[in-house]
Design a protein around this motif. Structure first.
Motif, short mmCIF file in Angstrom:
data_model
loop_
_atom_site.label_atom_id
_atom_site.label_comp_id
_atom_site.label_asym_id
_atom_site.label_seq_id
_atom_site.Cartn_x
_atom_site.Cartn_y
_atom_site.Cartn_z
N GLY A 1 17.41 1.17 3.02
CA GLY A 1 15.92 1.35 2.67
C GLY A 1 15.18 0.30 3.50
O GLY A 1 13.96 0.55 3.38
N LEU B 1 16.34 1.22 -2.22
CA LEU B 1 16.01 2.63 -2.40
C LEU B 1 15.03 2.80 -3.49
O LEU B 1 14.86 3.99 -3.53
CB LEU B 1 17.43 3.39 -2.30
CG LEU B 1 18.29 3.47 -1.08
CD1 LEU B 1 19.66 4.20 -1.27
CD2 LEU B 1 17.49 3.99 0.37
N ILE C 1 14.04 7.47 -2.80
CA ILE C 1 14.23 7.68 -1.30
C ILE C 1 13.03 8.14 -0.63
O ILE C 1 12.76 7.89 0.46
CB ILE C 1 15.60 8.61 -1.25
CG1 ILE C 1 16.85 7.66 -1.69
CG2 ILE C 1 15.79 9.11 0.16
CD1 ILE C 1 18.11 8.79 -2.11
N VAL D 1 10.58 5.73 0.03
CA VAL D 1 10.76 4.92 1.34
C VAL D 1 10.77 5.73 2.52
O VAL D 1 10.14 5.18 3.39
CB VAL D 1 12.37 4.44 1.11
CG1 VAL D 1 12.95 3.64 2.47
CG2 VAL D 1 12.50 3.40 -0.05
N GLN E 1 10.54 2.94 6.71
CA GLN E 1 11.58 1.55 6.40
C GLN E 1 10.93 0.30 7.48
O GLN E 1 10.98 -0.66 7.12
CB GLN E 1 12.96 1.61 7.16
CG GLN E 1 13.70 2.68 6.06
CD GLN E 1 15.06 3.06 6.70
OE1 GLN E 1 16.20 2.43 5.93
NE2 GLN E 1 15.33 3.55 7.59
#
Length: 377
Positions: free
Chosen positions: A176, A198, A257, A260, A265
């Motif tokens: 992540g 995450l 997820i 992110v 990232q």
């Protein structure tokens, strides 16, 4: 409370995570346990989560994505699939107990590729010396949970590929935050928690498995498939997912997820490193304070450890807690990392950031810290 302990758990979550978990509780049962709509919604959510993880980490087949309870569970599967009792493993000098304790339980012959903090070239050289014929597996944490040290997993992976030695990556602190490509690395397994970078809930974890690597189940039981046979299925993910899946957790992980991936990232890492830089500069200016930081944070994520001359780290943590700050003190379940860095006798105070922290919170820490040190005497 100002929360600076995201290396343990990202306590602050996107609102979408809680919403997804409530929706799962209201509308999902268990995948593979029936043809009705609640089971179908669960199967769809689980497949979507596997698919997003596969895409995120450079995998072609979502079925090679296995859900676990946490990274420790995933690492135990990976290690015990590759290292037989009394087998040989090479690990870095910055491993968590989730790696070292399973190897100890196996009675493995463990070689430690110890190298100075924030010197990736020395880490690579140490692994290059120790990865020899007969090595059953190499295990390396991508990022140290104590110091935020980014280890050179790409270089280590290249050595392992050239010598045909399976490589296990512990991505507990990097998933992540840093890019990882399973296909390019050729790792046998990559293990990660759902509840850190995450932004999923506790009780979720992931094991990414290379297709040609044999796996050894830790648990046997129902999978919703091949129910008549008394051996675990020989295909993934069923082979490693005995029992009922944590569907509220998986739904929450899917939402984390997506948060992110939408935010990116690189942006999250840049934000965390900016906060770490502010904290490192401010704390280093305080008398007696030692900061463990890579110059310019070149080899470091949003994790910062420190000690203060003459003060016990636990007393510093308690004094900060009284002032509304959540930090982690002690050995951090990683005596190997402290032994390598020379802090095993003292431990450290660890400050770790997430996408939800702000520069204003760090500034408040810097204002409060001198008073906390006075209270800690």
């Amino acid at each position: 409370m100002i929360y600076f302990d995201s290396a343990a758990t990202s306590f602050q979550k996107p609102a979408s995570v809680a919403a997804a978990m409530w929706e799962a509780l209201a509308a999902m049962s268990s995948p593979g346990r029936g043809g009705y709509s609640a089971a179908a919604r669960a199967a769809d959510a689980a497949f979507q989560c596997r698919s997003e993880l596969a895409e995120m980490f450079g995998m072609k087949n979502p079925e090679q994505v296995v859900f676990t309870l946490n990274a420790t569970h995933a690492l135990n599967i990976a290690i015990k699939s590759l290292v037989p009792p009394g087998g040989k493993a090479v690990i870095s000098g910055y491993e968590h107990n989730a790696v070292t304790r399973p190897l100890e339980a196996l009675g493995a012959d463990v070689s430690v590729a110890a190298a100075p903090l924030f010197e990736p070239e020395a880490v690579t050289a140490a692994f290059n010396r120790l990865i020899v014929p007969g090595t059953d597996a190499v295990v390396c944490s991508h990022v140290s949970n104590v110091f935020g040290f980014i280890q050179p997993v790409e270089d280590i992976a290249a050595i392992c590929r050239s010598r045909r030695v399976p490589f296990i990556i512990d991505a507990s602190q990097s998933a992540g935050v840093l890019p990882l490509n399973m296909g390019a690395l050729g790792a046998a397994f990559i293990a990660m928690p759902g509840h850190k970078g995450l932004y999923g809930p506790q009780g979720t974890g992931v094991l990414l498995c290379r297709e040609d690597v044999p796996t050894r189940p830790l648990l046997e039981g129902g999978t919703g498939s091949q129910s008549i046979q008394q051996q675990m299925p020989d295909f993934l993910p069923d082979r490693l997912e005995a029992g009922t899946l944590n569907m509220p957790g998986i739904a929450g992980l899917l939402a984390g997820i997506r948060y992110v991936r939408r935010g990116g990232q690189e942006k999250i890492l840049a934000h965390e490193k900016h906060l770490t830089q502010i904290a490192a500069q401010g704390l280093a200016a305080m008398p007696g304070t030692r900061i463990f930081a890579s110059p310019g944070l070149r080899y470091q994520t949003g994790v910062l450890s420190l000690t203060v001359e003459g003060l016990d780290v636990e007393s510093i943590g308690s004094a900060l807690a009284e002032r509304g700050f959540a930090v982690r003190t002690g050995i951090h379940c990683a005596p190997s990392a402290h032994r390598t860095a020379g802090t095993l006798d003292t431990g450290t105070v660890r400050v770790s950031f997430s996408d939800f922290n702000t520069p204003e919170e760090v500034a408040r820490l810097l204002r409060v810290f001198p008073g906390a040190l006075g209270r800690a005497f």
